[in-house]
Write a protein that holds these residues in place. Structure first.
Motif, PDB file in Angstrom:
ATOM      1  N   ARG A 542       0.835  -1.215   0.000  1.00 19.93           N
ATOM      2  CA  ARG A 542       0.000   0.000   0.000  1.00 19.93           C
ATOM      3  C   ARG A 542       0.864   1.257   0.000  1.00 19.93           C
ATOM      4  NH1 ARG A 542      -3.430   1.348   5.269  1.00 19.93           N
ATOM      5  NH2 ARG A 542      -1.270   1.606   5.977  1.00 19.93           N
ATOM      6  N   HIS A 543       1.884   1.307   0.847  1.00 23.72           N
ATOM      7  CA  HIS A 543       2.741   2.492   0.904  1.00 23.72           C
ATOM      8  C   HIS A 543       3.481   2.700  -0.415  1.00 23.72           C
ATOM      9  CE1 HIS A 543       2.364   4.007   5.000  1.00 23.72           C
ATOM     10  NE2 HIS A 543       2.309   2.748   5.429  1.00 23.72           N
ATOM     11  N   LEU A 544       3.999   1.623  -1.006  1.00 20.93           N
ATOM     12  CA  LEU A 544       4.755   1.759  -2.253  1.00 20.93           C
ATOM     13  C   LEU A 544       3.861   2.244  -3.392  1.00 20.93           C
ATOM     14  CD1 LEU A 544       7.024  -1.438  -2.117  1.00 20.93           C
ATOM     15  CD2 LEU A 544       7.757   0.947  -1.913  1.00 20.93           C
ATOM     16  N   VAL A 545       2.678   1.655  -3.518  1.00 23.09           N
ATOM     17  CA  VAL A 545       1.772   2.043  -4.605  1.00 23.09           C
ATOM     18  C   VAL A 545       1.325   3.498  -4.443  1.00 23.09           C
ATOM     19  CG1 VAL A 545      -0.505   1.627  -5.613  1.00 23.09           C
ATOM     20  CG2 VAL A 545       0.992  -0.304  -5.077  1.00 23.09           C
ATOM     21  N   GLN A 546       0.969   3.909  -3.222  1.00 24.59           N
ATOM     22  CA  GLN A 546       0.545   5.285  -2.991  1.00 24.59           C
ATOM     23  C   GLN A 546       1.696   6.260  -3.216  1.00 24.59           C
ATOM     24  OE1 GLN A 546      -1.140   5.212   0.958  1.00 24.59           O
ATOM     25  NE2 GLN A 546      -3.133   4.431   0.255  1.00 24.59           N
ATOM     26  N   SER A 547       2.901   5.886  -2.881  1.00 25.90           N
ATOM     27  CA  SER A 547       4.057   6.756  -3.108  1.00 25.90           C
ATOM     28  C   SER A 547       4.296   6.968  -4.590  1.00 25.90           C
ATOM     29  CB  SER A 547       5.308   6.166  -2.454  1.00 25.90           C
ATOM     30  OG  SER A 547       5.152   6.074  -1.056  1.00 25.90           O
ATOM     31  N   MET A 548       3.929   5.996  -5.410  1.00 26.63           N
ATOM     32  CA  MET A 548       4.113   6.122  -6.865  1.00 26.63           C
ATOM     33  C   MET A 548       2.897   6.745  -7.544  1.00 26.63           C
ATOM     34  SD  MET A 548       6.230   2.652  -7.914  1.00 26.63           S
ATOM     35  CE  MET A 548       5.099   1.491  -7.148  1.00 26.63           C
ATOM     36  N   GLY A 549       1.915   7.229  -6.759  1.00 24.47           N
ATOM     37  CA  GLY A 549       0.762   7.925  -7.314  1.00 24.47           C
ATOM     38  C   GLY A 549      -0.396   7.030  -7.662  1.00 24.47           C
ATOM     39  N   GLY A 550      -0.467   5.827  -7.109  1.00 28.65           N
ATOM     40  CA  GLY A 550      -1.560   4.912  -7.422  1.00 28.65           C
ATOM     41  C   GLY A 550      -2.409   4.606  -6.214  1.00 28.65           C
ATOM     42  N   GLU A 551      -3.361   3.691  -6.412  1.00 29.53           N
ATOM     43  CA  GLU A 551      -4.245   3.240  -5.354  1.00 29.53           C
ATOM     44  C   GLU A 551      -4.286   1.722  -5.375  1.00 29.53           C
ATOM     45  OE1 GLU A 551      -5.641   5.015  -3.051  1.00 29.53           O
ATOM     46  OE2 GLU A 551      -5.056   6.974  -3.868  1.00 29.53           O
ATOM     47  N   VAL A 552      -4.594   1.126  -4.222  1.00 24.85           N
ATOM     48  CA  VAL A 552      -4.635  -0.336  -4.106  1.00 24.85           C
ATOM     49  C   VAL A 552      -5.920  -0.745  -3.407  1.00 24.85           C
ATOM     50  CG1 VAL A 552      -3.369  -0.338  -1.922  1.00 24.85           C
ATOM     51  CG2 VAL A 552      -3.335  -2.381  -3.362  1.00 24.85           C
ATOM     52  N   SER A 553      -6.467  -1.897  -3.807  1.00 28.61           N
ATOM     53  CA  SER A 553      -7.700  -2.408  -3.206  1.00 28.61           C
ATOM     54  C   SER A 553      -7.692  -3.928  -3.302  1.00 28.61           C
ATOM     55  CB  SER A 553      -8.930  -1.836  -3.912  1.00 28.61           C
ATOM     56  OG  SER A 553      -8.942  -2.220  -5.282  1.00 28.61           O
ATOM     57  N   ALA A 554      -8.648  -4.539  -2.609  1.00 26.44           N
ATOM     58  CA  ALA A 554      -8.707  -6.008  -2.573  1.00 26.44           C
ATOM     59  C   ALA A 554     -10.139  -6.472  -2.775  1.00 26.44           C
ATOM     60  CB  ALA A 554      -8.163  -6.526  -1.251  1.00 26.44           C
ATOM     61  N   GLU A 555     -10.264  -7.632  -3.474  1.00 30.05           N
ATOM     62  CA  GLU A 555     -11.554  -8.287  -3.662  1.00 30.05           C
ATOM     63  C   GLU A 555     -11.360  -9.767  -3.361  1.00 30.05           C
ATOM     64  OE1 GLU A 555     -12.716  -7.660  -7.658  1.00 30.05           O
ATOM     65  OE2 GLU A 555     -12.687  -5.463  -7.542  1.00 30.05           O
ATOM     66  N   SER A 556     -12.289 -10.361  -2.630  1.00 29.95           N
ATOM     67  CA  SER A 556     -12.130 -11.776  -2.304  1.00 29.95           C
ATOM     68  C   SER A 556     -13.416 -12.330  -1.725  1.00 29.95           C
ATOM     69  CB  SER A 556     -10.991 -11.964  -1.300  1.00 29.95           C
ATOM     70  OG  SER A 556     -10.812 -13.344  -1.021  1.00 29.95           O
ATOM     71  N   ARG A 557     -13.551 -13.636  -1.880  1.00 30.41           N
ATOM     72  CA  ARG A 557     -14.605 -14.382  -1.192  1.00 30.41           C
ATOM     73  C   ARG A 557     -13.979 -15.643  -0.615  1.00 30.41           C
ATOM     74  NH1 ARG A 557     -19.768 -15.348  -4.877  1.00 30.41           N
ATOM     75  NH2 ARG A 557     -18.131 -16.126  -6.274  1.00 30.41           N
ATOM     76  N   LEU A 558     -14.370 -15.982   0.562  1.00 31.35           N
ATOM     77  CA  LEU A 558     -13.775 -17.130   1.254  1.00 31.35           C
ATOM     78  C   LEU A 558     -13.968 -18.395   0.424  1.00 31.35           C
ATOM     79  CD1 LEU A 558     -12.302 -17.924   3.850  1.00 31.35           C
ATOM     80  CD2 LEU A 558     -14.539 -18.442   4.864  1.00 31.35           C
ATOM     81  N   GLY A 559     -12.828 -19.067   0.099  1.00 33.61           N
ATOM     82  CA  GLY A 559     -12.857 -20.295  -0.686  1.00 33.61           C
ATOM     83  C   GLY A 559     -12.888 -20.064  -2.179  1.00 33.61           C
ATOM     84  N   ASP A 560     -12.856 -18.815  -2.622  1.00 36.99           N
ATOM     85  CA  ASP A 560     -12.983 -18.542  -4.065  1.00 36.99           C
ATOM     86  C   ASP A 560     -11.870 -17.613  -4.564  1.00 36.99           C
ATOM     87  OD1 ASP A 560     -14.115 -18.828  -6.533  1.00 36.99           O
ATOM     88  OD2 ASP A 560     -15.538 -17.173  -6.272  1.00 36.99           O
ATOM     89  N   GLY A 561     -10.731 -17.630  -3.910  1.00 38.79           N
ATOM     90  CA  GLY A 561      -9.590 -16.872  -4.380  1.00 38.79           C
ATOM     91  C   GLY A 561      -9.644 -15.394  -3.990  1.00 38.79           C
ATOM     92  N   THR A 562      -8.550 -14.688  -4.341  1.00 40.89           N
ATOM     93  CA  THR A 562      -8.396 -13.281  -3.981  1.00 40.89           C
ATOM     94  C   THR A 562      -7.823 -12.512  -5.161  1.00 40.89           C
ATOM     95  OG1 THR A 562      -8.004 -13.866  -1.674  1.00 40.89           O
ATOM     96  CG2 THR A 562      -7.283 -11.671  -2.379  1.00 40.89           C
ATOM     97  N   THR A 563      -8.273 -11.233  -5.310  1.00 37.16           N
ATOM     98  CA  THR A 563      -7.732 -10.335  -6.342  1.00 37.16           C
ATOM     99  C   THR A 563      -7.275  -9.048  -5.667  1.00 37.16           C
ATOM    100  OG1 THR A 563      -9.178 -11.217  -8.077  1.00 37.16           O
ATOM    101  CG2 THR A 563      -8.207  -9.033  -8.444  1.00 37.16           C
ATOM    102  N   ILE A 564      -5.989  -8.728  -5.870  1.00 33.51           N
ATOM    103  CA  ILE A 564      -5.444  -7.458  -5.391  1.00 33.51           C
ATOM    104  C   ILE A 564      -5.244  -6.564  -6.607  1.00 33.51           C
ATOM    105  CG2 ILE A 564      -3.603  -6.305  -4.135  1.00 33.51           C
ATOM    106  CD1 ILE A 564      -5.189  -8.232  -2.408  1.00 33.51           C
ATOM    107  N   ARG A 565      -5.896  -5.388  -6.596  1.00 36.05           N
ATOM    108  CA  ARG A 565      -5.807  -4.453  -7.719  1.00 36.05           C
ATOM    109  C   ARG A 565      -5.025  -3.210  -7.281  1.00 36.05           C
ATOM    110  NH1 ARG A 565      -9.522  -5.992 -11.591  1.00 36.05           N
ATOM    111  NH2 ARG A 565     -11.204  -7.360 -10.831  1.00 36.05           N
ATOM    112  N   PHE A 566      -4.202  -2.710  -8.217  1.00 36.64           N
ATOM    113  CA  PHE A 566      -3.534  -1.429  -7.970  1.00 36.64           C
ATOM    114  C   PHE A 566      -3.350  -0.698  -9.291  1.00 36.64           C
ATOM    115  CE2 PHE A 566      -0.035  -4.379  -8.679  1.00 36.64           C
ATOM    116  CZ  PHE A 566       0.857  -3.666  -9.457  1.00 36.64           C
ATOM    117  N   THR A 567      -3.150   0.580  -9.189  1.00 37.16           N
ATOM    118  CA  THR A 567      -2.989   1.420 -10.386  1.00 37.16           C
ATOM    119  C   THR A 567      -1.672   2.171 -10.297  1.00 37.16           C
ATOM    120  OG1 THR A 567      -4.132   3.288  -9.345  1.00 37.16           O
ATOM    121  CG2 THR A 567      -5.486   1.759 -10.621  1.00 37.16           C
ATOM    122  N   LEU A 568      -1.180   2.556 -11.497  1.00 37.07           N
ATOM    123  CA  LEU A 568       0.050   3.340 -11.614  1.00 37.07           C
ATOM    124  C   LEU A 568      -0.141   4.365 -12.728  1.00 37.07           C
ATOM    125  CD1 LEU A 568       2.713   0.480 -11.447  1.00 37.07           C
ATOM    126  CD2 LEU A 568       2.199   2.133  -9.642  1.00 37.07           C
TER     127      LEU A 568
END
Length: 574
Positions: A542-568
């Protein structure tokens, strides 16, 4: 009685007294000359009457007396030398038989003595002051005395008429004076009223409310000029006070602390913007009771008590905010209350306590294991396979401590601002493949499918992006069972590059998603430590992405995997 009416009556009285005095003086001055004129006239009329009688010897005395009376406008009497009245024009029907003898009258005696005198004396028969004159004559050859008389008032009648005329003129002048003064006073009053109304408007705060000089007349110009100067000085002072008030309000509003000034009966005297926001007060009118604005009972009691007693500072929980409230009594009564929002401070203290507790726990766990294995090895000579297992555990925990210390140092540099971004054009897909190859060398026994879809050039720090991908892909490898997939999707989205790291692992409960970027937070603490994680990876991301001017978020459901999204930030390429 109003002052102008007093002046009006005084002026009228002076005018009227002047005319009356003039009439009296004229009467006094003219009385003697007019009396002399009347005496001369009476002598002249007496001579004419003597001639008139002698020219009519055969006319009866009564007729002669009446005719002369009409001609001379005087009372005419014919008297025998022995004093017997022969005729009197003043007697009705000429019957003089009952009249007393007039031989003793002074004017009759003077005439019998050959003198003509004008005598002023009271009339016994008429009861008034009269002028008398008598002369000897002959009536039908018979010697008689003819007497003329007129009221003495006739002599001063012209003077009285003049005095009356003066009195009438004085009265008329007085009426005209009152009318004129009334008109002038009415006009003056209108102008004065206009000036008074202007002063009232100025007093109410209006500018330029005084009437112009030309509409006031010369008599009020000096007063109006003085009031104009006072108005200018008043407006200057008002503007100065308003400027000071605005500057003071701006100064108070610029203070980060909330400030409320209360009167000695707990009413709002002044409140700044910070206090209004902290207390959620939208419209705090001046002198509004503070009890009607503040709903929190603890804060309301403190504010109401602070105007009566000096109170120590107190921390009050207002909703989800922690407020440090302090009161400062004012010398003239009332108090100034300050509000310091210490919510962030309390949150940071909690974070610090949690961090110390978590860091201590994370350090203590491997150290305890290493100590136990080392003591076992020192105390005896275990079999070879146990010795190798113990040494391997010591090595694993040593690496874990090293990773934890490295992550702590990285996070410390990021949070303190010691790390600066070295921006460069970076191919995102290439960095993702590079990270995967590094991880794959240490995870050859894992059966995972990795893929990168799409590509773009971002303006980013290459080393920081490498660490972001390393932390995310290591987490995906750590929590994805064999046979699972890890996919990196890269897509240009407007001026940004969108990156999504998706795994088919165990997933994250929805209640834990908001906290996964906190330091040392683990969805399953035991499983995370067993998998070798430090609990700092996503916080660093989170700190690295925000320092480079982006944002980070997470999407997930228990037992169905996880997706971490970030922008640059994106770099346009031809």
């Amino acid at each position: 009685m109003r002052l102008r009416r007093q002046y009006l009556l005084l002026a009228g009285g002076i005018v009227l007294a002047g005319f009356v005095a003039a009439g009296v003086v004229l009467m006094v001055l003219l009385a003697r000359p007019l009396a002399e004129v009347e005496e001369s006239r009476l002598r002249s009329d007496l001579s004419a009457a003597v001639a008139f009688v002698e020219l009519r010897p055969d006319v009866p005395p009564a007729t002669t007396a009446q005719d002369l009376s009409r001609l001379l406008t005087a009372r005419v009497m014919l008297v025998a030398r022995d004093g017997t009245v022969l005729a009197d024009s003043g007697v009705p029907e000429g019957d003089v038989r009952g009249m007393e003898n007039h031989g003793g009258r002074p004017e009759i005696q003077a005439a019998l003595a050959g003198r003509t005198e004008v005598i002023t004396r009271p009339s016994p028969t008429q009861g008034i002051e009269a002028l008398y004159a008598a002369a000897p004559t002959f009536l039908g050859g018979r010697p008689v005395v003819i007497r003329l008389s007129r009221p003495a008032a006739t002599a001063v009648a012209p003077a009285r008429r003049i005095a009356l005329a003066l009195g009438t003129a004085g009265g008329a002048a007085l009426v005209l004076l009152f009318l004129g003064i009334g008109l002038v006073d009415r006009r003056f009053q209108r102008r004065l009223t206009a000036l008074q109304e202007g002063v009232k408007r100025v007093e109410a705060g209006a500018s330029g409310a005084l009437p112009s000089y030309s509409s006031l007349g010369p008599e009020l110009v000096p007063l109006s000029s003085a009031i104009h100067r006072l108005e200018e000085e008043f407006q200057d002072r008002v503007r100065g006070l308003e400027r000071e008030r605005d500057e003071m309000q701006a100064l108070i509003d610029s203070i980060a602390e909330g400030v409320i000034a209360l009167t000695d009966d707990a009413r709002v005297l002044r409140i700044n913007r910070s206090a209004a926001e902290l207390l959620e007060v939208r419209h705090a009118s001046v002198f509004a009771p503070i009890g009607a604005l503040v709903r929190n009972p603890d804060l309301r009691d403190y504010l109401e008590e602070s105007v009566v007693l000096p109170l120590p500072s107190r921390e009050i929980l207002l909703g989800d905010r922690h407020l440090r409230v302090s009161s400062h009594p004012m010398p003239a009564g009332g108090t100034v209350v300050t509000f310091l929002d210490v919510t962030d401070l309390r949150r940071m203290e909690k974070i610090r306590r949690d961090f110390v507790a978590n860091a201590s726990h994370e350090l203590k766990t491997p150290l305890t294991a290493m100590r136990g294995f080392a003591e076992t090895l020192l105390e005896g000579d275990p079999p070879e396979h146990l010795r190798i297992e113990f040494l391997s555990s010591i090595r694993t925990n040593t690496l874990r401590l090293q990773n934890l210390v490295d992550d702590l140092l990285d996070l410390s540099r990021l949070e303190s601002g010691a790390w600066t971004v070295a921006e460069e054009e970076t191919e995102v897909g290439a960095v993702a493949w590079e990270v995967w190859r590094d991880i794959r060398r240490h995870q050859r026994d894992r059966d995972l499918e990795f893929s990168v879809e799409g590509d773009a050039v971002a303006l980013a720090d290459g080393q920081a992006l490498h660490q972001v991908f390393r932390n995310l892909i290591e987490n995906a490898v750590r929590f994805t069972p064999d046979g699972g997939t890890i996919r990196v999707a890269i897509e240009p989205v407007g001026p940004e590059v969108g990156v999504a790291v998706t795994d088919s692992g165990t997933g994250i409960p929805s209640g834990s998603l908001p906290r996964i970027f906190e330091r040392f937070y683990r969805v399953d603490a035991g499983r995370g430590r067993g998998a070798g994680g430090t609990g700092l990876g996503l916080a660093i991301v989170r700190h690295l992405v925000q320092s480079m001017g982006g944002e980070v978020s997470a999407e997930s459901r228990l037992g169905d995997g996880t997706t971490i999204r970030f922008t640059l930030p994106r770099v346009e390429t031809e």
